[in-house]
Design an enzyme around this catalytic site. Structure first.
Site, PDB file in Angstrom:
ATOM      1  N   ALA A 154       7.399  -0.247 -17.443  1.00 36.30           N
ATOM      2  CA  ALA A 154       6.737   0.424 -18.557  1.00 36.30           C
ATOM      3  C   ALA A 154       5.456  -0.322 -18.870  1.00 36.30           C
ATOM      4  O   ALA A 154       5.447  -1.549 -18.960  1.00 36.30           O
ATOM      5  CB  ALA A 154       7.640   0.453 -19.785  1.00 36.30           C
ATOM      6  N   GLY A 155       4.374   0.409 -19.007  1.00 29.86           N
ATOM      7  CA  GLY A 155       3.095  -0.186 -19.329  1.00 29.86           C
ATOM      8  C   GLY A 155       2.734   0.043 -20.776  1.00 29.86           C
ATOM      9  O   GLY A 155       3.505   0.610 -21.561  1.00 29.86           O
TER      10      GLY A 155
ATOM     11  N   GLU B 130      -2.657   0.746  -5.153  1.00 31.27           N
ATOM     12  CA  GLU B 130      -1.802   0.345  -4.034  1.00 31.27           C
ATOM     13  C   GLU B 130      -0.494  -0.214  -4.574  1.00 31.27           C
ATOM     14  O   GLU B 130      -0.438  -0.761  -5.684  1.00 31.27           O
ATOM     15  CB  GLU B 130      -2.499  -0.690  -3.166  1.00 31.27           C
ATOM     16  CG  GLU B 130      -2.789  -2.013  -3.855  1.00 31.27           C
ATOM     17  CD  GLU B 130      -3.429  -3.021  -2.933  1.00 31.27           C
ATOM     18  OE1 GLU B 130      -2.918  -3.230  -1.821  1.00 31.27           O
ATOM     19  OE2 GLU B 130      -4.468  -3.601  -3.320  1.00 31.27           O
TER      20      GLU B 130
ATOM     21  N   GLU C  27       4.932  -4.586  -3.144  1.00 29.76           N
ATOM     22  CA  GLU C  27       6.385  -4.536  -3.017  1.00 29.76           C
ATOM     23  C   GLU C  27       7.126  -5.615  -3.796  1.00 29.76           C
ATOM     24  O   GLU C  27       8.234  -5.384  -4.291  1.00 29.76           O
ATOM     25  CB  GLU C  27       6.772  -4.660  -1.529  1.00 29.76           C
ATOM     26  CG  GLU C  27       6.279  -3.535  -0.653  1.00 29.76           C
ATOM     27  CD  GLU C  27       4.864  -3.760  -0.138  1.00 29.76           C
ATOM     28  OE1 GLU C  27       4.449  -3.012   0.754  1.00 29.76           O
ATOM     29  OE2 GLU C  27       4.180  -4.694  -0.626  1.00 29.76           O
ATOM     30  N   ASN C  28       6.538  -6.803  -3.919  1.00 26.93           N
ATOM     31  CA  ASN C  28       7.252  -7.920  -4.549  1.00 26.93           C
ATOM     32  C   ASN C  28       6.960  -8.101  -6.037  1.00 26.93           C
ATOM     33  O   ASN C  28       7.409  -9.063  -6.650  1.00 26.93           O
ATOM     34  CB  ASN C  28       6.947  -9.221  -3.798  1.00 26.93           C
ATOM     35  CG  ASN C  28       7.699  -9.293  -2.476  1.00 26.93           C
ATOM     36  OD1 ASN C  28       8.866  -8.925  -2.404  1.00 26.93           O
ATOM     37  ND2 ASN C  28       7.027  -9.730  -1.426  1.00 26.93           N
TER      38      ASN C  28
ATOM     39  N   ASP D 108      -7.468 -12.880 -18.988  1.00 29.32           N
ATOM     40  CA  ASP D 108      -6.005 -12.937 -19.104  1.00 29.32           C
ATOM     41  C   ASP D 108      -5.376 -13.265 -17.749  1.00 29.32           C
ATOM     42  O   ASP D 108      -4.421 -12.637 -17.325  1.00 29.32           O
ATOM     43  CB  ASP D 108      -5.467 -11.604 -19.635  1.00 29.32           C
ATOM     44  CG  ASP D 108      -4.014 -11.723 -20.112  1.00 29.32           C
ATOM     45  OD1 ASP D 108      -3.530 -12.849 -20.274  1.00 29.32           O
ATOM     46  OD2 ASP D 108      -3.369 -10.677 -20.301  1.00 29.32           O
TER      47      ASP D 108
END
Length: 755
Positions: free
Chosen positions: A409-410, A480, A483-484, A526
């Site tokens: 969630a952003g 893009e 994956e990690n 940040d």
């Protein structure tokens, strides 16, 4: 000679065999002396295939010294070779009546030589590799049951320099059979990464890394010199730099494929492009050429012609004309400024004249912008923020996107993973940020501002923007897929599982991305491990470019004296006190990220309050070196944390420093955290409470954990176990090991600890 592919730590490596007795068709022809020692025999394997081997079993006589020497083995350019031996060995206790001189080991030696036809070598000339012992020996019962316990041992020899070498085996009184011998070396196999091809590369001697320069594949050119390091185990490490497809070509997996394009050249500062069709979208990329060569291409400039353009030119029977002003080294900047100036009108064509004010734009921050260089354009400089999105982000049709699952969630809505399939392009995995329903126009602008920023960046260590969806709901930003996930979470999940070189490679990637941003005059504000994303190849990419970061709900933030919230633990003192954010304050934050990487995601300053952190930093306190941190890395952190910002290194200097460390792994061997508690003879080490002891071993963040679990005196922790530590909430493997090691040190110190 044959090549065998094998897997090393999840990466492909190539093993080249120099000798394999299992494939010998006739006698091996090795030299044995004395003659009554080693004997060559032929046996059948389980598939009834004949094998040639050597055995010796003169255990009834003392003072045995039997030697067996191979033929000359060419090293084929290898500096480091591996010897795999398979053998059986008889248990001396199972041999009745043998003297006490019976052995259950044998010795292995080597001798380097350019001569392939030596018939005699002195024993004193051999270099010992190792004494070989059997994990399992066999007995008379095993012989009767035809159960022969086969042992396999692998040794290596390094820094070979002559044409080849001989191997020798010395028996000093054992009953042994050499079943097979395989000699091989490792190579990093041919690989294509980031549009650069890296050739088969023989590994270096000892554990040294071999730096390899890649060559760009067809129809591509260097963006940053592509390099990789071939490790001693035959795996590729630390990809650096990349190639990009030439104009008119697009990337398709490991190569560039053609598109239709036209190359236009001019020596003037203005070019008129004729013959364009009305109502058609054209994409322009521009670069300048000077005596120093070609500069880098600017970003894509997408312009759409229309029927109004026909009227603007004056003749409806003519094709559309595009007039473009080109001002030396600020080509891209002029395009963007020209489009901004006329943003209140139709921006279908640009007719910009050379303006004296535009000449001044070639000088920025006291320095001349070189041809092909780019400068970050703040989206808020646009009168119409939507125009910034159109200029920098590609519009994607929602039908080309397939959302698969929610991954987070952003600030503005959900973050999902999915697939993007554009016409004539391969399908790729993507991350999808969506704007939740019921948004205001300001929220929409703030949401899309991140795309306006990301779209200006093109670097392998910066998260790549694929495009946006703005013409239908929900509004989406497509990037893009990494994956990690975030670096801090990834490190905590894999605590203690990476080599120092791999960790330095991660740091180098982050520094390279930040150098690119700094060169574009972009200040991140940040930078933290939580805002670094990691892909399947352990490539780290800087992310989180939102202009309006809502930090009020961020648990890492704190109010400053001038209002607003910022992430205190990662922020430079001048940015906290005066909100003075620069690339130098980003360097301070980068030092904290280095500390996070080495400590595998530990929380900076542990459980100290934000106000305590501010006070401690002001009084000169700096984070100590994490466990197993090389001295040179901690010193680089301290350099990043200089109070005077002008004394901090630039990101370019940081990249160069890390490159030198990667090329010289020995410089990383000296560790910084040799604490006094590790030396039981140190007279200064004297603690009387558990809290003091935890502070002494830099584990003070666990004081409450120990107290809550009832460990309130030093004698109570002397027998603490890993299981107990896990129950107490000490879950990081590295921290568990450090605490257990310190407990063992307490046992060893005895009276040195005041209980």
């Amino acid at each position: 000679m044959k090549t065998i592919n094998t897997a090393i730590e999840g990466k492909r490596c190539s093993a080249v065999t120099l000798l394999d007795t299992m494939s010998a068709l006739g006698d091996l022809g090795w030299e044995a002396y004395p003659a009554e020692g080693w004997e060559e025999i032929s046996v059948m394997d389980e598939r009834n295939t004949p094998m040639r081997s050597y055995q010796v079993c003169n255990v009834m006589e003392a003072n045995q010294n039997n030697w067996l020497r191979t033929r000359h083995i060419p090293r084929d350019g290898a500096q480091r070779v591996y010897i795999e031996i398979k053998f059986t060995l008889r248990d001396c206790n199972s041999l009745p009546g043998v003297p006490g001189t019976c052995k259950e080991t044998f010795n292995m030696y080597y001798y380097e030589s350019n001569n392939a036809n030596l018939w005699f070598i002195k024993e004193s000339q051999y270099i010992k590799i190792d004494t070989i012992a059997a994990d399992e020996s066999f007995t008379q019962t095993d012989v009767g049951d035809r159960v022969m316990k086969l042992n396999t041992e692998v040794r290596d020899i390094s820094n070979l320099s002559k044409k080849g070498f001989y191997l020798a085996f010395q028996d000093v009184g054992a009953c042994i059979a050499l079943v097979s011998l395989r000699v091989f070396y490792k190579k990093c196999p041919l690989a294509v990464l980031n549009l650069a091809q890296f050739p088969d590369t023989v590994t270096g001697g000892d554990s040294a890394l071999v730096e390899v320069r890649g060559s760009c594949v067809n129809d591509s050119e260097e963006f940053e010199a592509p390099r990789m390091y071939c490790s001693g185990d035959g795996g590729w490490l630390v990809p650096i730099g990349r190639c990009v497809c030439k104009p008119g070509f697009e990337e398709n997996k490991d190569y560039c494929q053609h598109q239709n394009y036209t190359v236009l050249k001019t020596k003037a500062h203005m070019m008129t492009v004729e013959g364009l069709k009305p109502g058609t979208t054209y994409v322009f990329r521009v670069r300048a050429r000077t005596d120093g060569g070609y500069g880098s291409y600017g970003g894509e400039i997408e312009l759409e012609t229309s029927h109004e353009d026909m009227l603007a030119i004056g003749d409806p029977n003519q094709s559309t004309i595009l007039a473009v002003s080109i001002a030396g080294g600020i080509v891209l900047l002029i395009f963007l400024v020209a489009c901004f100036v006329v943003s209140g009108r139709h921006c279908g064509y640009i007719k910009a004249k050379q303006d004296p004010d535009e000449e001044k734009m070639q000088f920025q921050n006291g320095r001349v912008k070189l041809p092909g260089s780019r400068t970050y354009i703040h989206p808020h400089t646009y009168e119409d923020p939507n125009q910034a999105v159109r200029d920098f982000a590609k519009e994607i049709d929602a039908s080309n996107i397939r959302i698969e699952r929610v991954i987070g969630a952003g600030e503005f809505g959900e973050v999902c993973s999915g697939r993007l399939k554009l016409p004539s392009k391969r399908e790729i995995y993507v991350a999808i940020k969506s704007l939740k329903a019921g948004y205001s126009e300001k929220q929409r602008r703030d949401f899309l501002s991140e795309a306006s920023i990301m779209g200006q960046f093109d670097h392998p260590n910066i998260i790549r923007l694929e495009g946006v969806v703005t013409r239908c709901k929900p509004v989406m930003i497509i990037t893009e897929y990494m994956e990690n996930g975030s670096l801090d979470t990834f490190l905590k999940k894999h605590d203690g599982q990476f080599t120092v070189i791999q960790l330095v490679g991660m740091m180098r990637g982050i520094a390279s991305g930040m150098k690119y941003l700094s060169d574009m005059s972009y200040v991140h504000r940040d930078l933290a491990a939580r805002n670094i994303l990691v892909n399947s190849n352990l490539v780290c990419k800087v992310s989180d470019f939102g202009l309006s970061r809502v930090l009020e709900d961020d648990p890492e933030a704190a109010y400053t004296t001038r209002g607003g919230k910022i992430p205190i633990r990662w922020t430079a003192p001048e940015a906290i006190a005066y909100r003075k954010f620069t690339s130098a304050s980003d360097v301070w934050s980068y030092g904290i990220v280095m500390w996070e990487v080495i400590s595998y995601g530990e929380r900076p300053y542990w459980e100290m309050s934000n106000q305590d952190v501010i006070k401690a930093i002001d009084e000169g306190y700096r984070l100590p070196a994490p466990m197993d941190c090389p001295v040179v890395l901690h010193q680089l952190m301290l350099d990043c944390w200089e109070k005077t910002r002008s004394e901090r290194p630039k990101f370019g200097q940081i990249v160069n420093t890390l490159d030198k460390l990667i090329r010289n792994p020995n410089s990383l061997k000296e560790l910084a955290n040799s604490s006094v508690w590790e030396d039981p003879t140190t007279p200064e080490f004297s603690v009387s409470t558990v809290d003091e002891w935890l502070d002494a071993i830099s584990m003070g963040q666990y004081k409450d954990n120990f107290s809550s679990a009832g460990y309130v005196s030093l004698d109570s922790i002397l027998y603490i176990s890993l299981c107990e530590l896990s129950k107490m909430g000490v879950t990081l493997v590295g921290h568990q090991k450090k605490i257990v090691s310190a407990v063992q040190s307490l046992h060893a110190q005895g009276t040195h600890v005041q209980v």
